[in-house]
Design a protein around this motif. Structure first.
Motif, PDB file in Angstrom:
ATOM      1  N   SER A 190      -2.365  45.930 -26.777  1.00 55.57           N
ATOM      2  CA  SER A 190      -3.795  45.794 -26.460  1.00 55.57           C
ATOM      3  C   SER A 190      -4.321  47.025 -25.723  1.00 55.57           C
ATOM      4  O   SER A 190      -5.515  47.314 -25.752  1.00 55.57           O
ATOM      5  CB  SER A 190      -4.050  44.526 -25.650  1.00 55.57           C
ATOM      6  N   MET A 191      -3.414  47.774 -25.068  1.00 55.45           N
ATOM      7  CA  MET A 191      -3.832  49.024 -24.419  1.00 55.45           C
ATOM      8  C   MET A 191      -4.423  49.979 -25.445  1.00 55.45           C
ATOM      9  O   MET A 191      -5.423  50.646 -25.217  1.00 55.45           O
ATOM     10  CB  MET A 191      -2.624  49.712 -23.780  1.00 55.45           C
TER      11      MET A 191
ATOM     12  N   GLU B  90      -5.387  49.055 -28.554  1.00 62.68           N
ATOM     13  CA  GLU B  90      -6.516  48.442 -29.245  1.00 62.68           C
ATOM     14  C   GLU B  90      -7.797  48.558 -28.446  1.00 62.68           C
ATOM     15  O   GLU B  90      -8.879  48.760 -28.995  1.00 62.68           O
ATOM     16  CB  GLU B  90      -6.201  46.974 -29.555  1.00 62.68           C
ATOM     17  N   ALA B  91      -7.675  48.427 -27.138  1.00 64.81           N
ATOM     18  CA  ALA B  91      -8.865  48.534 -26.292  1.00 64.81           C
ATOM     19  C   ALA B  91      -9.505  49.904 -26.474  1.00 64.81           C
ATOM     20  O   ALA B  91     -10.731  50.030 -26.515  1.00 64.81           O
ATOM     21  CB  ALA B  91      -8.502  48.302 -24.823  1.00 64.81           C
ATOM     22  N   ALA B  92      -8.688  50.940 -26.593  1.00 63.63           N
ATOM     23  CA  ALA B  92      -9.222  52.285 -26.763  1.00 63.63           C
ATOM     24  C   ALA B  92      -9.848  52.447 -28.150  1.00 63.63           C
ATOM     25  O   ALA B  92     -10.915  53.038 -28.299  1.00 63.63           O
ATOM     26  CB  ALA B  92      -8.128  53.325 -26.557  1.00 63.63           C
ATOM     27  N   GLN B  93      -9.200  51.892 -29.158  1.00 66.33           N
ATOM     28  CA  GLN B  93      -9.778  51.951 -30.502  1.00 66.33           C
ATOM     29  C   GLN B  93     -11.105  51.229 -30.528  1.00 66.33           C
ATOM     30  O   GLN B  93     -12.071  51.679 -31.123  1.00 66.33           O
ATOM     31  CB  GLN B  93      -8.827  51.299 -31.510  1.00 66.33           C
ATOM     32  N   ASN B  94     -11.125  50.094 -29.852  1.00 71.91           N
ATOM     33  CA  ASN B  94     -12.345  49.307 -29.795  1.00 71.91           C
ATOM     34  C   ASN B  94     -13.483  50.099 -29.175  1.00 71.91           C
ATOM     35  O   ASN B  94     -14.651  49.892 -29.478  1.00 71.91           O
ATOM     36  CB  ASN B  94     -12.069  48.034 -28.992  1.00 71.91           C
ATOM     37  N   LEU B  95     -13.159  51.024 -28.290  1.00 70.35           N
ATOM     38  CA  LEU B  95     -14.193  51.831 -27.644  1.00 70.35           C
ATOM     39  C   LEU B  95     -14.424  53.147 -28.380  1.00 70.35           C
ATOM     40  O   LEU B  95     -15.106  54.029 -27.880  1.00 70.35           O
ATOM     41  CB  LEU B  95     -13.812  52.099 -26.191  1.00 70.35           C
ATOM     42  N   GLY B  96     -13.831  53.290 -29.549  1.00 68.19           N
ATOM     43  CA  GLY B  96     -14.211  54.423 -30.377  1.00 68.19           C
ATOM     44  C   GLY B  96     -13.194  55.545 -30.502  1.00 68.19           C
ATOM     45  O   GLY B  96     -13.527  56.602 -31.007  1.00 68.19           O
ATOM     46  N   THR B  97     -11.950  55.340 -30.035  1.00 69.67           N
ATOM     47  CA  THR B  97     -10.986  56.431 -30.112  1.00 69.67           C
ATOM     48  C   THR B  97      -9.978  56.186 -31.222  1.00 69.67           C
ATOM     49  O   THR B  97      -9.685  55.049 -31.549  1.00 69.67           O
ATOM     50  CB  THR B  97     -10.180  56.525 -28.810  1.00 69.67           C
ATOM     51  N   ARG B  98      -9.459  57.259 -31.747  1.00 71.96           N
ATOM     52  CA  ARG B  98      -8.430  57.088 -32.765  1.00 71.96           C
ATOM     53  C   ARG B  98      -7.557  58.320 -32.842  1.00 71.96           C
ATOM     54  O   ARG B  98      -7.822  59.341 -32.208  1.00 71.96           O
ATOM     55  CB  ARG B  98      -9.079  56.860 -34.113  1.00 71.96           C
TER      56      ARG B  98
ATOM     57  N   LYS C 177      -4.949  60.597 -24.950  1.00 69.20           N
ATOM     58  CA  LYS C 177      -5.618  60.020 -23.781  1.00 69.20           C
ATOM     59  C   LYS C 177      -5.009  58.705 -23.302  1.00 69.20           C
ATOM     60  O   LYS C 177      -5.099  58.368 -22.135  1.00 69.20           O
ATOM     61  CB  LYS C 177      -7.109  59.817 -24.079  1.00 69.20           C
ATOM     62  N   ILE C 178      -4.424  57.940 -24.197  1.00 69.66           N
ATOM     63  CA  ILE C 178      -3.917  56.620 -23.803  1.00 69.66           C
ATOM     64  C   ILE C 178      -2.404  56.514 -23.996  1.00 69.66           C
ATOM     65  O   ILE C 178      -1.661  56.257 -23.052  1.00 69.66           O
ATOM     66  CB  ILE C 178      -4.598  55.497 -24.631  1.00 69.66           C
TER      67      ILE C 178
ATOM     68  N   PHE D 288     -10.185  42.000 -23.878  1.00 72.30           N
ATOM     69  CA  PHE D 288      -8.890  41.427 -24.240  1.00 72.30           C
ATOM     70  C   PHE D 288      -8.453  40.387 -23.221  1.00 72.30           C
ATOM     71  O   PHE D 288      -8.758  40.476 -22.046  1.00 72.30           O
ATOM     72  CB  PHE D 288      -7.845  42.535 -24.337  1.00 72.30           C
TER      73      PHE D 288
ATOM     74  N   ARG E 280      -6.466  61.844 -30.548  1.00 73.34           N
ATOM     75  CA  ARG E 280      -7.151  61.646 -29.276  1.00 73.34           C
ATOM     76  C   ARG E 280      -6.627  60.402 -28.571  1.00 73.34           C
ATOM     77  O   ARG E 280      -6.389  60.403 -27.365  1.00 73.34           O
ATOM     78  CB  ARG E 280      -8.640  61.487 -29.557  1.00 73.34           C
TER      79      ARG E 280
ATOM     80  N   PRO F 187      -0.094  59.326 -22.006  1.00 71.85           N
ATOM     81  CA  PRO F 187      -0.047  59.120 -20.543  1.00 71.85           C
ATOM     82  C   PRO F 187       0.740  57.861 -20.148  1.00 71.85           C
ATOM     83  O   PRO F 187       1.450  57.861 -19.154  1.00 71.85           O
ATOM     84  CB  PRO F 187      -1.519  58.982 -20.156  1.00 71.85           C
TER      85      PRO F 187
ATOM     86  N   TRP G 221      -6.273  50.379 -18.559  1.00 71.17           N
ATOM     87  CA  TRP G 221      -5.256  51.425 -18.595  1.00 71.17           C
ATOM     88  C   TRP G 221      -4.798  51.769 -17.189  1.00 71.17           C
ATOM     89  O   TRP G 221      -5.590  52.234 -16.363  1.00 71.17           O
ATOM     90  CB  TRP G 221      -5.815  52.652 -19.301  1.00 71.17           C
TER      91      TRP G 221
ATOM     92  N   TRP H 157     -12.611  51.774 -34.624  1.00 73.80           N
ATOM     93  CA  TRP H 157     -13.359  52.697 -33.777  1.00 73.80           C
ATOM     94  C   TRP H 157     -14.748  53.017 -34.306  1.00 73.80           C
ATOM     95  O   TRP H 157     -15.499  53.709 -33.659  1.00 73.80           O
ATOM     96  CB  TRP H 157     -12.561  53.979 -33.542  1.00 73.80           C
TER      97      TRP H 157
END
Ligand SMILES: Nc1ncnc2c1ncn2[C@@H]1O[C@H](COP(=O)(O)OP(=O)(O)O)[C@@H](O)[C@H]1O
Ligand SMILES: [Mg+2]
Lengths: 556, 354
Positions: free
Chosen positions: A164-165, A167-175, A182-183, B83, A178, A186, B89, B75
């Motif tokens: 989900s870490m 997925e949360a980033a994808q949900n906010l527009g990242t892929r 960024k996720i 979630f 990147r 780190p 994060w 995206w």
């Protein structure tokens, strides 16, 4: 109690010999008085200053190249659904099970100025790339040999990131990249740092590879040359030892600092790891191409060694002139003792390592034992001790300690080799165990205790099973690397019948006529340890599947 | 304001060979607070994740404002999801977490800072911007997750059991806060929960899911009062459900249960398989002979349960069990266990299932 026993073991076989070496470095050999003069001599010499710089440069570059190799392999295999991910992971560990000095010989034949690749490049493109010239050669061989440290640690860290870490980033527009930068990366940072620090230190301390590539202007070869040519009483060897130890300790400390505050232990283990994605056809071709290229590079020492082991004559040619089985015959007829010894030594050492590793990881991270941090630091400090230093230390400390019943000095009894390997490989197992315990939430253990399991039972029924992935990874790493260890053992082998495989290979490779049988023996070593590694991987996977299934059911 | 009506047409989704969503059709209106209600494993999360673009690729259509998004990667969907585990994060501060989506959208730095503070203000966490997620309580993490999602102004807000990890008091408080926030932003919202009280209390409308099928869609009141099948009737609150058949009783149609208890029916013209009567729609009174002779339902109290504002009785009538709730008043009537009582059912409060 357990803590005390471990502390005593470490003190006797790590602290005392090392202190002895350090002590000698600060002693005037003539008068026996304390002095700093030895160090002044060291820094006054331009040769030593250059060696110092070279060691640093080679280590840093090796970390970078190793990262470039390990990162795509780790990411692709943990992130995407495709055939062969398990094989790639296994192949990725193979470099570790070949002594780097053996790899160096093969790499010269493939990538040297007159090696296969450059002969081809010259013929078709008219260029000659100095892959193996001077420091380049050391960097190439070392990064290919040691990148699995990064691969293993990074993969383990990636697998433990909750999906989900991402997925949360994808949900906010990242892929894509990147998202990784960024996720994902780190979050996998603790694993990466652990692996990178290991690579740096191992390369810094390694002796065999630069020696075999005729690169003497580095610290470890200088130490060895001083002691072997001038003698065990020459202070310069000890001074260099102290500097090697200091740099390694510093790198360790720096990596600890960098990992501080990055304990991302997630409560929901089994919540899922990186979500695995199917590849589109185009992507699959690209991924396979990248992996193919990397695997070719990574396996080139093995390919070269395999060719060498079958070749009649091989020089100034893309491929050997002719092929023969003769080297295998020579090798088999003289090597069975080496092989048995290796399996016993490395197996015992790896076993001790994980048992001690789990114990220390648990003591440090789950109990309030006084001085527990020091157990961790102490054990990890073994990393900072180059094999040569440990070897010298053992010889000096134990040559007049008689073992009862056996009636031999401890320094020349075969068990001392097992002890040396245990100490040398302990940090790997310990790091794997520590990483594993950090991923197991304390709550899981508390839940077991809450349901009536006592401390011991909850450790054995909950903590250890959940750590098993890390424990087995630790065992495999320790076993594989111990079975090809040379630098400490070479000094501790008292008689031929006690010698392990790496020693035998090294002896063969000394002479031009022994290169073929040496290569054959090397291939044998790779196969034996490779099979062992493969089966332990299968065991991990099977256990993992069972466990994940159980977790999935529980979550419903 | 963009059109953010969400339409799902004939959506099927399988994990390998197991079909988990079996032809979902839904129409969710702009600005609506819509809930997916269902027991664990009914497919709520799977449906929600399909809307966000996660999980196996479904068959069918997902339309936002008429545009089919089923083929877009996550995206590009502009669908905000919170979630269940919050998924904050750990390597970023609260402010960094919230700023992330804006930075991905290349919003200017000053604007990012301003909007992050606004969003954190909105969830009451402006003072926590520089903390790490691990330094926050569960409820606070929940709010950060919410802020992180709404700050990018998604077209639709998806919440997967957002309150399940909070303690009860906080849950009640938080659901009101979420509703207030949704109203303020006029954000089309889907809220997944397995808790019917939660769904009832904040949804404009809801869909009851079972086994990957939408059983019924409507306002909480409509679903409760007019369930369309046994499952909905029994899932939402307590219900007396009787199966039987319609018989003719001197010219009026009457329902006769399998155990031969007669229940009056409202005017009907469809075939009937069963009837549903909520416990509070039955009245109890002491047996009076006149009524008894007229053929009223007479039963025996077998269990009483005092629940504060009401008393729950179990009454057996000719072998058929009736659950009856009676309001409790000071000095009100109480029927002891084993006493005989008369049941009075208003036929207009009897719901017919066919
Ligand atoms: N990754 C998956 N692989 C296989 N089956 C899954 C997976 N995720 C969910 N399921 C199955 O799909 C069904 C619906 O699950 P889910 O949508 O999570 O239910 P809910 O959120 O309503 O509790 C369950 O039967 C579950 O076992
Ligand atoms: Mg769910």
């Amino acid at each position: 109690m357990v803590g005390l026993f471990i502390a005593a073991f470490l003190a006797l076989f790590l602290l005392v010999p090392v202190v002895k070496v350090i002590y000698v470095a600060f002693i005037d050999p003539a008068t026996g008085d304390f002095t700093l003069l030895n160090f002044k001599d060291f820094f006054d010499s331009s040769l030593f200053r250059e060696s110092f710089y070279n060691s640093f440069y080679v280590s840093a570059m090796s970390v970078i190249v190793a990262t470039l190799i390990a990162m795509p392999l780790a990411y692709f295999t943990t992130r995407f659904n495709f055939k062969g991910a398990a094989i790639i992971q296994t192949l990725g560990i193979i470099p570790l099970i070949m002594p780097p000095f053996v790899g160096a010989v093969a790499m010269k034949l493939l990538f040297g100025t007159n090696g296969s690749i450059n002969l081809l490049l010259e013929e078709y493109l008219g260029i000659n790339i100095p892959f193996m010239e001077g420091l380049n050669g050391v960097i190439l061989v070392q990064s290919i040999h040691y990148f699995p440290f990064i691969l293993i640690n990074l993969s383990a860290a990636l697998i433990n990131i909750d999906s989900s870490m991402e997925e949360a980033a994808q949900n906010l527009g990242t892929r894509g990249l990147r998202l990784f930068r960024k996720i994902v990366f780190p979050l996998a940072m603790p694993g990466y740092i652990a692996g990178a620090a290991l690579v740096f230190i191992k390369v810094f301390d390694d002796l065999g590879t630069p020696l075999l590539l005729d690169v003497n202007k580095m610290l470890a070869p200088q130490a060895y040359l001083r002691i072997s040519s001038i003698g065990i009483s020459d202070p310069m060897g000890y001074v260099i030892s102290v500097i090697l130890i200091a740099i390694s300790l510093f790198s360790l400390w720096a990596s600890f600092q960098a990992m501080k505050g990055r304990d991302y232990s997630s409560v929901q283990k089994g919540g899922g790891g990186l979500s695995k994605r199917d590849l589109k056809t185009g992507e699959r071709i690209m991924v396979y191409a990248v992996i193919g290229f990397i695997l070719f590079m990574v396996l080139s020492p093995h390919i070269g060694l395999l060719l060498l082991s079958f070749s009649t004559i091989w020089s100034f040619a893309v491929l050997p002139d002719g092929y023969t089985f003769a080297h295998y015959y020579t090798a088999f007829s003289s090597a069975s003792g080496y092989i048995t010894n290796t399996l016993i030594y490395a197996g015992l050492a790896a076993l001790f390592d994980v048992v001690l590793g789990v114990a220390i990881a648990y003591i440090v991270y789950r109990t309030g034992l006084i001085g527990r941090k020091w157990l961790d630091y102490g054990a990890s400090a073994a990393l900072a001790i180059p094999g040569v230093v440990l070897g010298i230390g053992y010889l000096r400390t134990f040559h007049n300690v008689e073992v009862p019943i056996v009636g031999e000095p401890l320094a020349s009894w075969w068990v001392i080799i097992v002890i040396a390997l245990t100490i040398r490989r302990f940090p790997y197992a310990l790091r794997a165990c520590v990483a594993a315990i950090q991923q197991v939430s304390v709550m899981l253990e508390e839940a077991a205790e809450n349901l009536g399991a006592n401390k011991r039972r909850s450790v054995f029924k909950i903590v250890v099973p959940l750590m098993s992935g890390g424990i087995i990874a630790g065992f495999v790493t320790s076993f594989a690397t111990a079975s090809v260890e040379l630098s400490a053992t070479i000094m501790l082998v008292a008689k031929e019948s006690d010698a392990p495989l790496a020693y035998g290979i090294y002896e063969f490779l000394q002479s031009a006529s022994g290169r073929g049988p040496g290569a054959a023996l090397g291939i044998l070593a790779v196969i034996i340890v490779g099979l062992g590694t493969y089966f332990s991987h299968r065991i991990i996977e099977r256990g993992e599947k069972k466990r994940n299934a159980a977790v999935a059911v529980n979550e419903e | 304001m963009n059109d953010t009506n969400l339409t799902i047409k004939n959506l099927h989704l399988s994990f390998g060979a197991t079909e988990v969503l079996k032809g979902i059709n839904l129409d969710i209106k702009q600005g609506e607070f819509f809930s997916f209600l269902g027991s664990s494993g009914s497919g709520k999360s799977t449906l929600l994740r399909a809307i966000a673009g996660f999980g196996p690729t479904p068959k069918g259509q997902i339309l936002i404002g008429g545009q089919d998004i089923a083929d877009l990667p996550p995206w590009e969907r502009e669908v905000g999801m919170v979630f269940q585990s919050y998924a904050l994060w750990p390597h970023m501060t609260v402010a960094k977490n919230v700023a992330f989506g804006l930075e991905e959208r290349k919003v200017a730095k000053a604007e990012v800072n301003k909007r992050v503070i606004e969003a954190l203000d909105m969830v009451g966490l402006a003072d926590y911007a520089d903390r790490r997620p691990s330094q926050l309580s569960g409820g606070q993490q929940q709010r950060v997750a919410l802020a992180r999602t709404i700050v990018v102004e998604p077209r639709i807000l998806l919440l997967d059991e957002p309150l399940s990890n909070l303690d009860a008091n906080l849950r009640v408080q938080m659901r009101q806060d979420i509703l207030a926030l949704q109203r303020k932003l006029n954000l089309t919202t889907i809220f997944v929960t397995h808790d019917q009280e939660e769904a009832n209390s904040i949804s404009d409308r809801m869909a009851l899911l079972s086994n990957g099928v939408v059983q019924q869609v409507g306002t909480p009141l409509a679903l409760y009062d007019k369930p369309c099948n046994n499952f909905v009737a029994s899932f939402l609150g307590t219900a007396n459900i009787f199966s039987g058949e319609v018989q003719d009783d001197n010219g009026t149609k009457i329902f006769v249960t399998n155990k031969n208890v007669k229940i009056e029916l409202p005017k009907i013209d469809t075939p009937i398989k069963s009837v549903v009567i909520r416990p509070q729609n039955i009245n109890l009174s002491a047996v009076n002979d006149a009524a008894a002779s007229k053929g009223g339902l007479i039963g025996v109290v077998t269990k009483t349960e005092f629940l504060g504002s009401h008393i729950r009785y179990e009454v057996i009538v000719d072998g058929e069990l009736f659950i009856v709730d009676q309001h409790h008043h000071l000095n009100g009537e109480f029927f002891e266990k084993s006493s005989e009582v008369q049941l009075i059912i208003n036929k207009d409060q009897t719901v017919i299932l066919n």
